[in-house]
Design a protein around this motif. Structure first.
Motif, PDB file in Angstrom:
ATOM      1  N   GLY A   1     -10.577   8.390  12.135  1.00  0.00           N
ATOM      2  CA  GLY A   1     -11.181   7.050  12.216  1.00  0.00           C
ATOM      3  C   GLY A   1     -10.813   6.184  11.023  1.00  0.00           C
ATOM      4  N   ALA A   2     -10.531   6.825   9.894  1.00  0.00           N
ATOM      5  CA  ALA A   2     -10.159   6.086   8.680  1.00  0.00           C
ATOM      6  C   ALA A   2      -8.644   5.927   8.571  1.00  0.00           C
ATOM      7  N   GLY A   3      -7.905   6.343   9.609  1.00  0.00           N
ATOM      8  CA  GLY A   3      -6.459   6.158   9.596  1.00  0.00           C
ATOM      9  C   GLY A   3      -5.706   7.254   8.859  1.00  0.00           C
ATOM     10  N   LEU A   4      -6.382   8.365   8.554  1.00  0.00           N
ATOM     11  CA  LEU A   4      -5.705   9.488   7.896  1.00  0.00           C
ATOM     12  C   LEU A   4      -5.193  10.451   8.965  1.00  0.00           C
ATOM     13  N   LYS A   5      -3.900  10.806   8.868  1.00  0.00           N
ATOM     14  CA  LYS A   5      -3.297  11.739   9.829  1.00  0.00           C
ATOM     15  C   LYS A   5      -3.364  13.156   9.275  1.00  0.00           C
ATOM     16  N   ILE A   6      -3.679  14.121  10.149  1.00  0.00           N
ATOM     17  CA  ILE A   6      -3.634  15.530   9.764  1.00  0.00           C
ATOM     18  C   ILE A   6      -2.199  15.986   9.979  1.00  0.00           C
ATOM     19  N   VAL A   7      -1.476  16.276   8.888  1.00  0.00           N
ATOM     20  CA  VAL A   7      -0.052  16.622   9.000  1.00  0.00           C
ATOM     21  C   VAL A   7       0.210  18.111   8.763  1.00  0.00           C
TER      22      VAL A   7
ATOM     23  N   GLU B   1      -2.362   5.542   4.037  1.00  0.00           N
ATOM     24  CA  GLU B   1      -2.385   4.573   2.938  1.00  0.00           C
ATOM     25  C   GLU B   1      -3.463   4.965   1.936  1.00  0.00           C
ATOM     26  N   ASN B   2      -3.080   5.046   0.672  1.00  0.00           N
ATOM     27  CA  ASN B   2      -4.016   5.421  -0.397  1.00  0.00           C
ATOM     28  C   ASN B   2      -4.872   6.626  -0.008  1.00  0.00           C
ATOM     29  N   ALA B   3      -4.212   7.649   0.543  1.00  0.00           N
ATOM     30  CA  ALA B   3      -4.945   8.775   1.138  1.00  0.00           C
ATOM     31  C   ALA B   3      -5.895   9.464   0.154  1.00  0.00           C
ATOM     32  N   VAL B   4      -5.490   9.577  -1.113  1.00  0.00           N
ATOM     33  CA  VAL B   4      -6.328  10.321  -2.063  1.00  0.00           C
ATOM     34  C   VAL B   4      -7.691   9.644  -2.199  1.00  0.00           C
ATOM     35  N   LEU B   5      -7.687   8.342  -2.472  1.00  0.00           N
ATOM     36  CA  LEU B   5      -8.959   7.625  -2.657  1.00  0.00           C
ATOM     37  C   LEU B   5      -9.690   7.412  -1.343  1.00  0.00           C
ATOM     38  N   ALA B   6      -8.936   7.130  -0.283  1.00  0.00           N
ATOM     39  CA  ALA B   6      -9.562   6.921   1.027  1.00  0.00           C
ATOM     40  C   ALA B   6     -10.345   8.169   1.427  1.00  0.00           C
ATOM     41  N   HIS B   7      -9.754   9.344   1.166  1.00  0.00           N
ATOM     42  CA  HIS B   7     -10.417  10.612   1.494  1.00  0.00           C
ATOM     43  C   HIS B   7     -11.642  10.827   0.608  1.00  0.00           C
ATOM     44  N   ARG B   8     -11.518  10.558  -0.690  1.00  0.00           N
ATOM     45  CA  ARG B   8     -12.674  10.730  -1.599  1.00  0.00           C
ATOM     46  C   ARG B   8     -13.812   9.793  -1.176  1.00  0.00           C
ATOM     47  N   ASP B   9     -13.478   8.594  -0.715  1.00  0.00           N
ATOM     48  CA  ASP B   9     -14.518   7.672  -0.245  1.00  0.00           C
ATOM     49  C   ASP B   9     -15.250   8.244   0.969  1.00  0.00           C
TER      50      ASP B   9
ATOM     51  N   MET C   1       0.847  -1.212   0.000  1.00  0.00           N
ATOM     52  CA  MET C   1       0.000   0.000   0.000  1.00  0.00           C
ATOM     53  C   MET C   1       0.875   1.253   0.000  1.00  0.00           C
ATOM     54  N   ALA C   2       0.504   2.228  -0.782  1.00  0.00           N
ATOM     55  CA  ALA C   2       1.300   3.457  -0.872  1.00  0.00           C
ATOM     56  C   ALA C   2       0.848   4.470   0.164  1.00  0.00           C
ATOM     57  N   ILE C   3       1.828   5.064   0.859  1.00  0.00           N
ATOM     58  CA  ILE C   3       1.515   6.192   1.740  1.00  0.00           C
ATOM     59  C   ILE C   3       1.449   7.440   0.862  1.00  0.00           C
ATOM     60  N   GLU C   4       0.301   8.093   0.890  1.00  0.00           N
ATOM     61  CA  GLU C   4       0.082   9.288   0.058  1.00  0.00           C
ATOM     62  C   GLU C   4      -0.316  10.466   0.951  1.00  0.00           C
ATOM     63  N   ARG C   5      -0.261  11.648   0.329  1.00  0.00           N
ATOM     64  CA  ARG C   5      -0.826  12.848   0.949  1.00  0.00           C
ATOM     65  C   ARG C   5      -1.895  13.416   0.027  1.00  0.00           C
ATOM     66  N   THR C   6      -2.900  14.020   0.642  1.00  0.00           N
ATOM     67  CA  THR C   6      -3.960  14.647  -0.144  1.00  0.00           C
ATOM     68  C   THR C   6      -4.356  15.954   0.515  1.00  0.00           C
TER      69      THR C   6
ATOM     70  N   GLN D   1     -16.081  17.073  13.990  1.00  0.00           N
ATOM     71  CA  GLN D   1     -16.729  15.828  13.543  1.00  0.00           C
ATOM     72  C   GLN D   1     -16.096  15.314  12.255  1.00  0.00           C
ATOM     73  N   ILE D   2     -15.735  16.242  11.355  1.00  0.00           N
ATOM     74  CA  ILE D   2     -15.100  15.831  10.096  1.00  0.00           C
ATOM     75  C   ILE D   2     -13.676  15.329  10.375  1.00  0.00           C
ATOM     76  N   TYR D   3     -12.940  16.016  11.253  1.00  0.00           N
ATOM     77  CA  TYR D   3     -11.596  15.534  11.619  1.00  0.00           C
ATOM     78  C   TYR D   3     -11.669  14.125  12.219  1.00  0.00           C
ATOM     79  N   SER D   4     -12.694  13.856  13.029  1.00  0.00           N
ATOM     80  CA  SER D   4     -12.838  12.518  13.624  1.00  0.00           C
ATOM     81  C   SER D   4     -12.975  11.446  12.550  1.00  0.00           C
TER      82      SER D   4
END
Ligand code: RTP
Ligand code: MG
Length: 141
Positions: free
Chosen positions: A29-35, A80-88, A1-6, A22-25
């Protein structure tokens, strides 16, 4: 799995609704870090430059008017796959078509006031991140 930024933007409607946390949560919850994150009021030039790819579209003026209508919260998400994970997590552009449980289904009002932006590809994400965040202000961990 690729580590990405979005790049994520919580748009003026969702900031006004007081649902940043609520949106940050959902991101966390989906494993995306706010960097990186920054609240700002976009100028017209900022919004027009950011959405330059859409400048010939009929909705461009409405989109820019909306994006400058109040403060926005802008962040870089990493994972991991941040671009698509975020769009989902975001759901479809039109909240009426967005899947149940997505950010847009739960918080967006209309296709114009649709709560969030997310980069749609890794290449676009790199350009959008550079547009709002100098490299020194992004924190990996
Ligand atoms: P975003 O870029 O904001 O994450 O949204 P998106 O990828 O889901 O949609 P995109 O096609 O990139 O459009 C950018 C924003 O323009 C507004 N829009 N209005 N009236 C319309 O037909 C229309 N189509 C798009 C939406 O606010 C969309 O988020
Ligand atoms: Mg888009």
């Amino acid at each position: 799995m690729a580590i990405e930024r979005t790049l994520s933007i919580i748009k003026p409607d969702a900031v006004a609704k007081n649902v940043i946390g609520q949106i940050y949560s959902r991101f966390e919850g989906a494993g995306l870090k706010i960097v990186a994150s920054r609240m700002t009021q976009l100028s017209r030039a900022d919004a027009e430059g950011f959405y330059a790819a859409h400048k010939e579209r009929g909705f461009f003026k409405d989109l820019v008017d909306f994006m400058v209508s109040g403060p926005v919260m802008i962040q870089v998400l990493e994972g991991e796959n941040a671009v698509l994970a975020h769009r989902d997590l975001m759901g479809a552009t039109d909240p009426k078509k967005a899947e149940k449980g997505t950010i847009r289904a739960d918080f967006a009002e209309s296709i114009d006031a649709n709560a969030v932006h997310g980069s749609d590809a890794v290449e676009a994400a790199a350009v959008e991140i550079a547009y709002f965040f100098p490299a020194l202000n992004v924190y990996s961990r």
